[in-house]
Design an enzyme around this catalytic site. Sequence first.
Site, PDB file in Angstrom:
ATOM      1  N   LYS A  64      -1.481  13.497  -6.861  1.00 15.09           N
ATOM      2  CA  LYS A  64      -1.661  12.620  -8.012  1.00 15.09           C
ATOM      3  C   LYS A  64      -3.131  12.709  -8.470  1.00 15.09           C
ATOM      4  O   LYS A  64      -3.518  13.724  -9.003  1.00 15.09           O
ATOM      5  CB  LYS A  64      -1.165  11.225  -7.664  1.00 15.09           C
ATOM      6  CG  LYS A  64       0.370  11.298  -7.589  1.00 15.09           C
ATOM      7  CD  LYS A  64       1.083  10.136  -7.016  1.00 15.09           C
ATOM      8  CE  LYS A  64       2.593  10.422  -7.086  1.00 15.09           C
ATOM      9  NZ  LYS A  64       3.373   9.827  -6.004  1.00 15.09           N
TER      10      LYS A  64
ATOM     11  N   HIS B 250      -0.840   5.902  -5.685  1.00 20.66           N
ATOM     12  CA  HIS B 250      -1.315   5.719  -7.069  1.00 20.66           C
ATOM     13  C   HIS B 250      -2.673   5.027  -7.144  1.00 20.66           C
ATOM     14  O   HIS B 250      -3.158   4.731  -8.230  1.00 20.66           O
ATOM     15  CB  HIS B 250      -0.286   4.918  -7.868  1.00 20.66           C
ATOM     16  CG  HIS B 250       1.030   5.606  -7.968  1.00 20.66           C
ATOM     17  ND1 HIS B 250       1.273   6.636  -8.849  1.00 20.66           N
ATOM     18  CD2 HIS B 250       2.160   5.450  -7.252  1.00 20.66           C
ATOM     19  CE1 HIS B 250       2.508   7.062  -8.690  1.00 20.66           C
ATOM     20  NE2 HIS B 250       3.062   6.362  -7.716  1.00 20.66           N
TER      21      HIS B 250
ATOM     22  N   SER C 273       4.682   2.247  -8.147  1.00 18.64           N
ATOM     23  CA  SER C 273       4.731   3.448  -8.982  1.00 18.64           C
ATOM     24  C   SER C 273       5.420   3.243 -10.328  1.00 18.64           C
ATOM     25  O   SER C 273       5.102   3.936 -11.282  1.00 18.64           O
ATOM     26  CB  SER C 273       5.380   4.598  -8.224  1.00 18.64           C
ATOM     27  OG  SER C 273       6.531   4.171  -7.537  1.00 18.64           O
TER      28      SER C 273
HETATM   29  C1  LIG Z   1       4.581  10.121  -5.263  1.00 13.04           C
HETATM   30  C2  LIG Z   1       4.712   9.127  -4.198  1.00 13.04           C
HETATM   31  C3  LIG Z   1       5.021   9.515  -2.894  1.00 13.04           C
HETATM   32  C4  LIG Z   1       5.416  10.914  -2.550  1.00 13.04           C
HETATM   33  O1  LIG Z   1       4.316  11.751  -2.530  1.00 13.04           O
HETATM   34  P1  LIG Z   1       4.550  13.315  -2.719  1.00 13.04           P
HETATM   35  O2  LIG Z   1       3.316  13.935  -2.213  1.00 13.04           O
HETATM   36  O3  LIG Z   1       4.793  13.533  -4.163  1.00 13.04           O
HETATM   37  O4  LIG Z   1       5.764  13.665  -1.876  1.00 13.04           O
HETATM   38  C5  LIG Z   1       5.009   8.551  -1.912  1.00 13.04           C
HETATM   39  N1  LIG Z   1       4.732   7.264  -2.210  1.00 13.04           N
HETATM   40  C6  LIG Z   1       4.471   6.853  -3.452  1.00 13.04           C
HETATM   41  C7  LIG Z   1       4.180   5.408  -3.709  1.00 13.04           C
HETATM   42  C8  LIG Z   1       4.470   7.772  -4.490  1.00 13.04           C
HETATM   43  O5  LIG Z   1       4.229   7.368  -5.734  1.00 13.04           O
END
Ligand SMILES: *Cc1c(COP(=O)(O)O)cnc(C)c1O
Length: 393
Positions: A237, A204, A176
Site C-alpha cells: 500500500k 492502511h 479498509s
Molecule cells: C490489504 C490488506 C491486507 C492484505 O495485505 P496484502 O499484502 O495485500 O495481502 C491485510 N489487512 C488489511 C487491513 C488490508 O487492507
Amino acid sequence: MRDLAGALAQRRKQHLYRHRRTIDGPQGPHLQSNGQALLSFCSNDYLGLASHPRLIEAMQQGVSLYGVGSGASHLVCGHSKAHHDLEQALADFCGQPRALLFSNGYMANLGVITALADRHDGIFQDKLNHASLIDAAQLSGGTLRRFPHLNTDALKQQLDVSKYHDSIIATDGVFSMDGDIAPLPQLLQLANTSDSWLVIDEAHALGTLGIHGRGCREYFGLPDKIDRLITVGTLGKAFGTSGAFVAGSADLIETLIQLSRTYIYTTAPPPAIAHATLASLRLIENEDWRRIHLTNLIQYFRHQAQQASLPLMDSETAIQPLLLGSSECALNLSEQLIDKGFLVSAIRPPTVPQGQARLRITLSAAHQEEQIDQLIHAIVSSLNSSPLKRITT
Ligand SMILES: *Cc1c(COP(=O)(O)O)cnc(C)c1O
C-alpha cells in the site's frame, strides 16, 4: 455437482458480479486501460511511491545483486541479506526489537494468529476487520468472537465473561472500507486488564498516519515498548512495493519463525522487492512532504464534498467512501464515472454489510487539488442525471 453457471448468473442479477480491469502501464493517478485514459481514485498507493524512480532504480539494482527468484523458503536458503536488512529497518521504524517479513498481508495475519491461538483460545475481532484476520481466526481453530464496530464496551463485556485459555484481540488500525481509526488506547487497556494479545493491522496506516508515518501507535502517541501489542504492516500500500511484516518482541518473532505455517511453507519473496522496499522506507522516513500534502488533500476533499452535499463517511484518512446504499446504485455511479474518465471502485456486499454499498474513494500524495475538483464535479453531475435515487442513511 454445483451449478456454477447458474450461480454466476444469479450473482450478475444481484449486481454483485466482479470483474477485473486490465491496466496498461505503471500505477499512478493517470492510468491507461483498454486505450482509455482514466484518473484513478482507487489505489492504495497512498504516497504515490509504486512507480517512483528511486524505487524502480532500487528494484533494478536488487535484481542485479540478487537475481530474480529467492530460490527457497526463508528457513532453507531463501533468506537473503536484503530481507534481513529490511527486517531490521522495519523493526526500527516501528520502534520494536524485531520484525519478520511475510509474502503478503494476508499470510502475515494468518501466520501470526495461527501461531498464537489454538482451539482453547478466543479471538476477539471488530466486525469490520479485514477478511484475512477473520480467516486467520477460523484457521487457528480458536473461537472467533466479533464485536460491533469500534465498540469497546461490547468487547469488554465479551472479555469479562470469557473462559478461554488465551485471548487475542485483533483490529484493523485504519478500516479498509470505512477509513475510520480503531480506538487503540482503549483496546490496549482492555488487552492489559484481560491479559490478551492485541494485534493491530496497520495496512492502511503505515506511511500515512502519525507525524512520521509510523501508523496508529504514533497517531495516538503510545509508547514504543508495549510487549502485548503486535503490529502487522503491509508493504503493497503506502510503501508501494509488495509483502508484509510482523513487528514485536524478539520472543514473538522467534515463535513465528518456529510455528507460522504461512512463513515456513512458502518461497521467500524476491530479494529485489526487499531491496526496493528499503528504498521506499527511506523516502517515507526522509520526505515528510508527501504525508503533509496527503493530509491537506484529505481536508480539501472533505470540504468540497461537504459543499456538494455528498454522503461522506466519518473518516480523516486517505480512504474517503461515499455511502450509496444499494449495490445497483454504487455500480451505476462507478460506471458513469468510468464514462467520464474516472476510476473509482464500487464496494458491495459481502465486502461491506448489506445495504451499505459505497464508492470507495482513495486519495494519494500524487493527486492535486484540481483533480479532486474534477472528481467531485463528475460525481455531482452523475448523481443528478442518474435515474437511481441514492439512498442516504
Ligand atoms: C490489504 C490488506 C491486507 C492484505 O495485505 P496484502 O499484502 O495485500 O495481502 C491485510 N489487512 C488489511 C487491513 C488490508 O487492507
